[in-house]
Design a protein around this motif. Structure first.
Motif: not given
Length: 238
Positions: A72-90, A112-113
């Protein structure tokens, strides 16, 4: 004799004419039937709802998950186009103050990408689960969510008021002033949405609020009895 020949030729011409009319009529019937047959073939070749859902699942197969994938969870396809790696999401509801724990796996990096799948589980009131009295909860409007993004350069940005249920093919981007924003396709309208302007307005409002509170604090502290500091009455201003 000539009279019989003339009669035979006339009959032959009539027979030929009748054959031509029959062939023409048959051709018209085929032309009228052709669109119906073509439409049936097109309908047979089109995707059903189940096939479209399977195609979407295949599109997400093999991608890393950001958060726990549950029923029942929502699945969202997302691309990191911010130019910097991400190490955490809250994540948290926009009207709440408490952030969730980091939804990313330990020591995982959203590079990235890289394209991943954000997993978001709505509350019971949103997804229609049964209430305590056994009745099914009425479907509520999707709750806007805030996402706190922690980049590997130790900068932090917040995505505000995201309706995740309405998003597909999301691009997570970052503006010239490091404010993160989203570009995505709305499921409801099919149109592309860019949240950069909205995020910039929120960032500017928060900046002015910080400056205002900081100014009040400085005024109250400098208005005390001690005026011998660096910017006191006995220093710069005298």
């Amino acid at each position: 004799m000539k009279k019989w020949i003339t009669v035979l030729l006339t009959l032959a011409m009539l027979a030929s004419l009748l054959c031509g009319v029959s062939a023409l009529a048959a051709g018209d019937e085929q032309s009228e039937d052709a669109p119906a047959e073509q439409t049936a073939e097109e309908a047979a070749g089109g995707e059903t709802g189940e096939e479209a859902e399977e195609a979407e699942e295949d599109d997400l197969e093999g991608l890393d998950r950001l958060g726990e994938e549950t029923e029942g969870c929502v699945l969202v396809k997302i691309t990191n186009a911010a130019g910097t790696d991400i190490m955490a999401i809250n994540i948290k509801p926009s009207d709440d103050w408490a952030w969730s724990e980091d939804i990313m796996a330990d020591e995982d990096t959203f590079e990235v990408d890289e394209t991943s799948v954000l997993c978001y589980t709505p509350t019971a009131a949103e997804d229609g689960e049964e209430t305590e009295d056994g009745e099914e909860a009425e479907a509520a409007e999707p709750v806007p969510q805030d996402l706190q993004i922690v980049f590997t350069d130790w900068t932090v940005g917040i995505i505000h008021n995201a309706i995740l249920e309405d998003m597909q093919d999301v691009q997570l981007m970052r503006a010239w002033n490091s404010v993160p924003y989203l570009v995505y396709t709305s499921i409801a309208t099919g149109e592309q949405v860019d949240t950069n302007e909205a995020e910039q307005a929120i960032a500017l409002e928060e900046y002015y609020a910080t400056q205002s509170s900081g100014g009040s604090s400085s005024s109250s502290s400098s208005g005390g009895g001690n005026t011998s500091g660096c910017i006191g009455g006995d220093a710069i201003f005298n």
